[in-house]
Scaffold this active site. Structure first.
Site, PDB file in Angstrom:
ATOM      1  N   ALA A 120       0.895  -1.260   0.048  1.00 10.65           N
ATOM      2  CA  ALA A 120       0.153   0.056   0.071  1.00 10.65           C
ATOM      3  C   ALA A 120       0.713   1.430  -0.116  1.00 10.65           C
ATOM      4  CB  ALA A 120      -0.910   0.146   1.353  1.00 10.65           C
ATOM      5  N   ASP A 150      -8.829   5.015  -5.525  1.00  9.30           N
ATOM      6  CA  ASP A 150      -9.573   5.818  -6.365  1.00  9.30           C
ATOM      7  C   ASP A 150     -10.848   5.270  -6.890  1.00  9.30           C
ATOM      8  OD1 ASP A 150      -6.395   7.335  -7.559  1.00  9.30           O
ATOM      9  OD2 ASP A 150      -6.454   5.308  -6.275  1.00  9.30           O
ATOM     10  N   ARG A 153     -13.473   6.044  -4.413  1.00  5.12           N
ATOM     11  CA  ARG A 153     -14.040   7.628  -4.340  1.00  5.12           C
ATOM     12  C   ARG A 153     -14.812   7.690  -5.677  1.00  5.12           C
ATOM     13  NH1 ARG A 153      -7.751   9.159  -2.850  1.00  5.12           N
ATOM     14  NH2 ARG A 153      -7.955   9.361  -0.879  1.00  5.12           N
ATOM     15  N   ARG A 155     -16.729   5.681  -7.355  1.00  4.16           N
ATOM     16  CA  ARG A 155     -18.134   4.922  -7.084  1.00  4.16           C
ATOM     17  C   ARG A 155     -19.126   5.774  -5.950  1.00  4.16           C
ATOM     18  NH1 ARG A 155     -17.179  -0.865  -5.624  1.00  4.16           N
ATOM     19  NH2 ARG A 155     -19.320  -0.806  -5.313  1.00  4.16           N
ATOM     20  N   HIS A 177      -1.741   4.675  -9.679  1.00  2.00           N
ATOM     21  CA  HIS A 177      -2.253   5.537  -8.431  1.00  2.00           C
ATOM     22  C   HIS A 177      -1.613   6.832  -8.259  1.00  2.00           C
ATOM     23  CE1 HIS A 177      -3.999   6.313  -4.663  1.00  2.00           C
ATOM     24  NE2 HIS A 177      -2.869   6.030  -4.141  1.00  2.00           N
TER      25      HIS A 177
END
Ligand code: NAD
Length: 317
Positions: A120, A150, A153, A155, A177
Site C-alpha cells: 500500500a 480511487d 472514491r 463510485r 495510482h
C-alpha cells in the site's frame, strides 16, 4: 493455504492501523501481527487494539511481532514508509520508500515466505514492482492497492451525483495510482446501462462527470491539506482486498497488477481490474479501451516506466 487466517502488517502508521481496526470490525482473521521499525509503537498499537476485543465482534489474536512471524502467515501487508506531505506528489516519495521497501522485502524473503504480499506504500505501483523484483515470486502473489481507493472514491461520488447505490456503479480508475490515472467512461455502467446513455437520458452534462473525476484525482491532495494524511478509505480498501482473498469469491477489484502484455504493456505494475481469489490475482480483466483511453493508459505507463528506469540502480540486489 491452511485454515487459520494470519495477517502480518508491516508499518503501523495511520494507514496500517486503519486497516487493522477495519479487520477487527469485520472479523474472520485469526491472527494479526504488527511489525514496525518503531517497536514501541507496534507494542502500543497491539495493546490498544487488544483492549477493545471484549467489545469487538472479532476474537483475533493481536501482537507485536518480528519478521520470523512472516514465515507461516497467509498475507503480508506493507504500509511502511514516508507518506505524502502537503503539496507533495506520490512519485516524490520514490527514492526514500524504494530503499525502505527493498529492505523490508529482503527481510521477508529471508524467512522463506510463500503467501501473498499486498503493498500500500506509495508510490504503490513502483513499490509493488520493487517487491516483485526482490521477492522473485509468482506475479499473482504480489498485489499493489493501485487504484482500489480511487475506484471507491469514484463510485462514491458517482453514487451521490446520480442518487444510485454505489453497489450498482461499475466504474474503474485505471493506470497509475497518481496524477496520470484516468476513468474509462465507455466502460462505466449504472446497473447494466452505459453511464453515457444514462446521463443522456437524464439530461445530465458530461462536464459534471469530468468534474467528478477531477475530484477523485485531487482527493488525496485535498484531504492532506485539511488533515495531513488519508487513511480510513485505504484502510477499508485493504480490508476489502484481504477479505476477498480469504473468501475466495473471485471478486473483481481494481488493483495494481504486473502486466505481461495486457493493455499492450509489460514488466510494469499498473491499476487494472483483476479477479481476486485465494491465491492472489487469478486473472487481469481486459476492458475494451477505445483509442482515447488507450492513449491515456499509454501515458500513464510512460510516467511509471520513467520512474522505474530511475530506480533501476537502487534495485540491484
Ligand atoms: P505513517 O507515517 O503514519 O506510518 C508509516 C509507518 O511506517 C510508521 O509507523 C513508521 O515507523 C513505519 N516505518 C518506517 N520505516 C519502516 C521500516 N523500515 N520498517 C517498518 N516500519 C517502518 O504513514 P501512513 O499515513 O500510514 O502512510 C503509509 C504509506 O501509505 C505512505 O507511503 C502513504 O503514502 C501510503 N498511502 C497509500 C495509499 C494508497 O491508496 N495506496 C493511501 C494513503 C497512504
Amino acid at each position: 493455504m491452511k485454515e487459520s487466517r494470519k495477517v502480518v502488517l508491516i508499518g503501523t502508521g495511520m494507514v496500517g492501523m486503519s486497516m487493522a481496526y477495519s479487520l477487527m470490525n469485520t472479523g474472520g482473521i485469526d491472527e494479526l501481527v504488527l511489525i514496525d521499525i518503531d517497536e514501541e509503537k507496534a507494542i502500543g498499537e497491539a495493546m490498544d487494539l487488544n483492549h477493545g476485543l471484549p467489545y469487538s465482534f472479532s476474537k483475533m489474536k493481536i501482537k507485536k511481532g518480528n519478521y520470523k512471524d512472516c514465515y507461516d502467515s497467509d498475507i503480508i501487508v506493507i504500509c511502511a514508509g514516508a507518506s505524502q506531505k502537503e503539496g507533495q506528489t506520490r512519485l516524490e516519495l520514490t527514492k526514500i520508500n524504494t530503499k525502505i521497501i527493498k529492505e523490508i522485502a529482503l527481510k521477508i524473503k529471508k524467512v522463506g515466505f510463500n503467501g501473498i504480499i499486498i503493498v500500500a506504500s506509495n508510490p504503490v505501483d513502483i513499490l509493488s514492482y520493487v517487491v516483485y523484483k526482490v521477492m522473485d515470486m509468482d506475479k499473482s502473489k504480489i498485489i499493489g492497492t493501485g487504484t482500489l481507493l480511487d475506484t471507491a472514491r469514484m463510485r462514491y461520488l458517482l453514487s451521490e451525483f446520480l442518487n444510485v447505490s454505489s453497489d450498482d456503479i461499475e466504474a474503474y480508475i485505471l493506470g497509475e495510482h497518481g496524477d496520470s490515472s484516468f476513468i474509462s467512461w465507455v466502460n462505466t455502467y449504472v446497473g447494466c446501462k452505459s453511464i453515457l446513455e444514462y446521463i443522456d437520458e437524464k439530461n445530465l452534462d458530461m462536464n459534471d462527470l469530468s468534474d467528478i473525476y477531477l475530484e477523485v484525482k485531487n482527493a488525496a491532495y485535498e484531504i492532506i491539506e485539511r488533515k495531513n494524511a488519508t487513511y480510513y478509505g485505504i484502510g477499508l480498501s485493504l480490508n476489502k482486498l484481504i477479505q476477498s482473498i480469504f473468501d475466495n469469491t473471485n471478486k473483481i477489484l481494481c488493483v495494481s497488477a504486473y502486466l505481461d502484455g495486457e493493455y499492450e504493456h509489460s514488466h510494469i505494475y499498473m491499476g487494472v481490474p483483476c479477479i481476486i481469489h485465494r491465491e492472489g490475482i487469478k486473472e487481469i480483466v481486459q476492458l475494451p479501451l477505445n483509442s482515447v483511453d488507450q492513449e491515456k493508459f499509454d501515458e500513464s505507463y510512460h510516467v511509471l516506466k520513467k520512474i522505474k528506469l530511475e530506480i533501476k540502480k537502487d534495485l540491484e540486489l
